[in-house]
Design an enzyme around this catalytic site. Structure first.
Site, PDB file in Angstrom:
ATOM      1  N   GLU A   1      -2.263  52.815 -44.128  1.00  0.00           N
ATOM      2  CA  GLU A   1      -2.397  51.595 -45.199  1.00  0.00           C
ATOM      3  C   GLU A   1      -3.227  52.614 -47.039  1.00  0.00           C
ATOM      4  OE1 GLU A   1      -6.541  50.728 -47.889  1.00  0.00           O
ATOM      5  OE2 GLU A   1      -6.714  49.595 -45.439  1.00  0.00           O
ATOM      6  N   HIS A   2      -3.258  53.307 -46.053  1.00  0.00           N
ATOM      7  CA  HIS A   2      -3.483  55.133 -47.424  1.00  0.00           C
ATOM      8  C   HIS A   2      -2.626  55.400 -47.624  1.00  0.00           C
ATOM      9  CE1 HIS A   2      -8.389  55.161 -47.167  1.00  0.00           C
ATOM     10  NE2 HIS A   2      -8.159  54.245 -46.418  1.00  0.00           N
TER      11      HIS A   2
ATOM     12  N   GLU B   1     -14.923  59.276 -46.043  1.00  0.00           N
ATOM     13  CA  GLU B   1     -15.065  57.514 -46.010  1.00  0.00           C
ATOM     14  C   GLU B   1     -15.027  56.582 -44.890  1.00  0.00           C
ATOM     15  OE1 GLU B   1     -12.401  53.638 -45.521  1.00  0.00           O
ATOM     16  OE2 GLU B   1     -10.891  54.898 -46.480  1.00  0.00           O
TER      17      GLU B   1
ATOM     18  N   HIS C   1      -5.886  51.872 -39.985  1.00  0.00           N
ATOM     19  CA  HIS C   1      -5.843  51.737 -42.009  1.00  0.00           C
ATOM     20  C   HIS C   1      -5.626  53.282 -42.065  1.00  0.00           C
ATOM     21  CE1 HIS C   1      -9.658  53.585 -43.560  1.00  0.00           C
ATOM     22  NE2 HIS C   1      -9.304  52.826 -44.740  1.00  0.00           N
TER      23      HIS C   1
END
Length: 429
Positions: free
Chosen positions: A72-73, A145, A69
């Site tokens: 991906e950012h 997040e 994840h």
């Protein structure tokens, strides 16, 4: 790069597939007359892939939880400082990305300039740029997040469910990781991770819309940076998962007005992919509709007697290395919901299934499958979720014809074991 043409006479749809010399799987589905086009560029790399044997060093590598994840950012940050989203906007495209347990994907949707937008997609995903500074900055952003997910009752319900069901399999770990785990991510680990899992032989590009493979094929070849496979298959390590569940019930308290529940059964029949995996998924979907759908006996009893509010969602997860069926909803008495579900499942296992009901659900599923091809995004995400399990887009009809009442009853008896069931509950504070 030569395309192979696949035609489905039931759907009247055509799919073109090719394997580039780099190993990249490319698939294009023309949809004449559609105003929109949709593209997804994905890699077989999700949150569960935190331990593997490197195809380059042949050593066991351990990754911090949440790195897929995190990566991906970071891919959206470019060396020249350009903003990928602004580049898309200039060509009328909406862009996004997602990381699941098994896949990381980058996508766009546009009504114009498909080739230009495709160029942006292929460019930025193939150009990683990590520095100590931008990694540290992202740790703070993703930390916030993670805090948002910690306050999300639905997410906590599911993660409690998975943590109770699995002892060791990394599907029990939050996709974003934890604040502590992402603090161990460095630019070096990101580059190592990228070189392993973003090798084009581990990736797939799917494009659907009013496009022509003959025109896009040469352009894709021009934009592909890796010209040859690096060689070596990634050996993923998920640990030896016991047959039992970790805990039969877990609960927590959050700011909800009514208790939320997730009740599910652990899959013990794992270790294969392809059409056999698709058949299991379809059989479970049919069983769930028969037993837990709004016309099913279990749902009817729960609703009529006031034990559930509104609907009860049924979800099947069928991957090569893990799986489960989960039922979720709201109830003031989740334990009674569990007891009624268990009672209804055991009755169905004893009495068997009605052939007429099976045929009705089969026809409904076939209709939903055909209708899906009107949605570009649905087709794209379906393809990306199945391609790494070696399931074809047009396999549905063939596999559906293999499903019988007998095969469904066998699946019902072997899969739905109440001794390997888990109940996760989020209660009001």
């Amino acid at each position: 790069m030569e395309f192979i043409k696949h035609y489905d006479s039931t759907l009247r749809e055509t799919l073109y597939t090719a394997i580039h010399p780099s190993g990249l799987h490319v698939a294009i589905m023309p949809k004449k007359g559609y105003s929109k086009s949709y593209a997804v560029f994905g890699t077989h790399f999700g949150s569960v892939d935190n331990e593997f044997i490197s195809p380059m060093s042949h050593e066991v590598v351990h990754l911090p939880d949440g790195i897929a994840h995190f990566l991906e950012h970071k891919l959206f940050e470019q060396p020249d400082g350009t903003n990928v989203f602004e580049s898309y906007a200039r060509h009328g495209a909406n862009a996004n990305a997602y990381t699941s347990f098994n896949v990381t994907a980058y996508l766009f949707e546009s009504t114009q300039d498909v080739q230009e937008n495709l160029g942006i997609l292929l460019d930025f995903v193939q150009k990683p740029y990590f520095t100590d500074e931008n990694v540290a900055k992202e740790q703070g952003i993703i930390g916030q997040e993670i805090g948002m997910y910690d306050d999300d009752p639905g997410w906590q319900l599911m993660m409690g469910f998975l943590g109770a069901m699995f002892h060791r399999h990394p599907v029990r770990v939050d996709i974003a990781g934890s604040v502590e785990s992402i603090s161990h991510i460095t630019k070096e680990t990101l580059y190592d991770c990228y070189q392993t899992f973003y090798d084009l032989s581990n990736m797939c590009l799917f494009i659907i819309g009013d496009v022509e493979p003959e025109r896009l094929g040469p352009y894709i070849e021009e934009k592909i940076l890796q010209k040859a496979q690096k060689g070596g298959e990634i050996q993923r390590i998920y640990g030896e998962e016991p047959l039992s569940v970790c805990e039969k019930m877990v609960s927590c308290t959050m700011d909800v007005s009514v208790p939320m529940y997730m009740l599910g059964f652990k899959d013990l029949d794992c270790g294969y992919d392809g059409k056999n995996l698709l058949k299991k998924d379809m059989e479970l979907s049919i069983i769930c509709e028969l037993l837990f759908g709004k016309t099913g006996p279990i749902y009817t009893k729960l609703y009529d007697e006031g034990f559930i509010f509104g609907g009860m969602d049924a979800e099947t997860a069928c991957e090569k290395d893990y799986g489960y069926v989960a039922l979720s909803g709201e109830s003031r008495d989740p334990e009674t919901v569990r007891d009624i579900v268990f009672e209804g499942v055991k009755k169905a296992q004893k009495d068997g299934l009605c052939a007429e009901d099976v045929e009705r659900v089969r026809r409904a599923m076939m209709g939903q499958y055909i209708k899906q091809f009107n949605s570009l995004s649905a087709v794209a995400h379906q393809y990306m979720s199945q391609v790494f399990n070696h399931v074809g887009l047009f396999d549905f009809t063939e596999v559906m014809n293999q499903i019988t009442v007998e095969s469904l009853e066998q699946r019902l008896r072997s899969y739905f074991d109440t001794e390997r069931a888990v109940l996760s509950v989020v209660r009001p504070r």
